[in-house]
Design an enzyme around this catalytic site. Sequence first.
Site, PDB file in Angstrom:
ATOM      1  N   HIS A  66       0.870  -1.188   0.000  1.00  0.00           N
ATOM      2  CA  HIS A  66       0.000   0.000   0.000  1.00  0.00           C
ATOM      3  C   HIS A  66       0.897   1.225   0.000  1.00  0.00           C
ATOM      4  CE1 HIS A  66      -3.980   1.868   1.619  1.00  0.00           C
ATOM      5  NE2 HIS A  66      -3.250   2.792   0.989  1.00  0.00           N
ATOM      6  N   GLU A 110     -11.553   3.060   5.247  1.00  0.00           N
ATOM      7  CA  GLU A 110     -10.585   3.983   5.854  1.00  0.00           C
ATOM      8  C   GLU A 110     -11.361   5.031   6.653  1.00  0.00           C
ATOM      9  OE1 GLU A 110      -7.029   7.090   4.496  1.00  0.00           O
ATOM     10  OE2 GLU A 110      -8.397   6.284   2.997  1.00  0.00           O
ATOM     11  N   HIS A 116       1.436   4.699  -2.487  1.00  0.00           N
ATOM     12  CA  HIS A 116       1.112   5.545  -3.633  1.00  0.00           C
ATOM     13  C   HIS A 116       2.378   6.255  -4.080  1.00  0.00           C
ATOM     14  CE1 HIS A 116      -3.283   5.174  -2.964  1.00  0.00           C
ATOM     15  NE2 HIS A 116      -2.900   5.061  -1.705  1.00  0.00           N
ATOM     16  N   HIS A 142      -9.396   0.770  -1.890  1.00  0.00           N
ATOM     17  CA  HIS A 142      -9.419   1.525  -0.636  1.00  0.00           C
ATOM     18  C   HIS A 142     -10.851   1.539  -0.108  1.00  0.00           C
ATOM     19  CE1 HIS A 142      -5.495   2.726  -1.917  1.00  0.00           C
ATOM     20  NE2 HIS A 142      -5.357   3.676  -1.009  1.00  0.00           N
ATOM     21  N   ASP A 157       1.685   4.029   2.826  1.00  0.00           N
ATOM     22  CA  ASP A 157       0.642   4.807   2.170  1.00  0.00           C
ATOM     23  C   ASP A 157       1.219   5.964   1.355  1.00  0.00           C
ATOM     24  OD1 ASP A 157      -1.895   5.553   1.400  1.00  0.00           O
ATOM     25  OD2 ASP A 157      -2.610   6.101   3.384  1.00  0.00           O
ATOM     26  N   ASP A 158       1.324   7.148   1.966  1.00  0.00           N
ATOM     27  CA  ASP A 158       1.849   8.352   1.312  1.00  0.00           C
ATOM     28  C   ASP A 158       2.922   8.948   2.221  1.00  0.00           C
ATOM     29  OD1 ASP A 158      -0.193   8.828  -1.032  1.00  0.00           O
ATOM     30  OD2 ASP A 158      -1.402   8.378   0.737  1.00  0.00           O
TER      31      ASP A 158
END
Length: 349
Positions: free
Chosen positions: A17, A207, A19, A204, A285-286
């Site tokens: 996961h 969340e 990005h 996704h 994630d980010d």
Amino acid sequence: MSNTTAFLRALPKCEHHLHIEGTFEPDLLFALAKENSITLDPAHFTTIAALEERYKHFAGLDDFLLFYNLAMAALIKESDFEALAFAYMEKANADGVKHAEVFFDPQAHVDRGVAIAAVVGGLKAGLERGEKAFGMTTELIMCFVKHLPVASALASVESIIPFVKSGAVLGLGMDSSEIGNPPEKYAEVYAKGKELGITHFTGHVGEEGPAAYVRTAVEDMGLRRIDHGIHSADDPELLKVLAERNVFLTVCPLSNVSLKCIKSVADHPIPTFMKAGVKFSINSDDPAYFGGYVLANYVAVQDAFKFSKETWKGVMVDSIEGSWCGKARKAELLSLLDGVMAEWEGKDI
């Protein structure tokens, strides 16, 4: 480096996961904006230091997405995407990642006039440089964005099929704003992807959205991988379904804290998932926006829950087995894990 951090770094991690646009660090952002003669929005982008500070204070998912989407204006050339991907690979290698399955958002680039071939070509070039340099393996997963119309997602899926057929892109997922965008809204997008030959799917869900969204994605749409899925823990019966159907969650603890989905990592439902037999991996994630790449997430989880080495071994086995790499690569990663566990036998963490 403490024993705890050294042990966690040594574990052969799989990241599921991530990005790639979310690894766009402020220094690279400002450098590419200057190189490409892009004027960044002065209301949001003033200096590197100010931007790094602003990233510590997101009000929620949509506040983060504002910055995330504006920053992409600086990504223009194929070489920009290569630089972005290789920069991630360097950081991932430093954290002990051995296999990465990387999300990218084609619509966010094509809608700005960037050719899809430049996006995919650049990302693959950067990832492959990293594979050769660090002995890692990678896959690309296209995500369509939920804040744009379904028709746009369908067109994006069709545009990516040549890259699926060539092996450059493996899977299909969905991301972006969740509230008001239940998964069933996008069922036809997944159906189109399957019809056109895509074989690996994720999304996704759960969340910010409720457990019911996860149930729909799993029971009605057939997803066997869910990105985030933290609100699954609100429904004990759903947890039974996830365990029975071997649904795999890709959780991102520091992201969840940063976007105020939970108050602290100690509030994350990871222990609930373990007790229910729901398999998961830990991811970043980010990370350029949320204060930590994958090792920082592992350390935060350990600080919160004080897992034993054997518990971590179980997490790693599930992470490896839940990957979309081949059996031979999984066997290599499991062997690496055995080696780490043998090296750390008798040592405290």
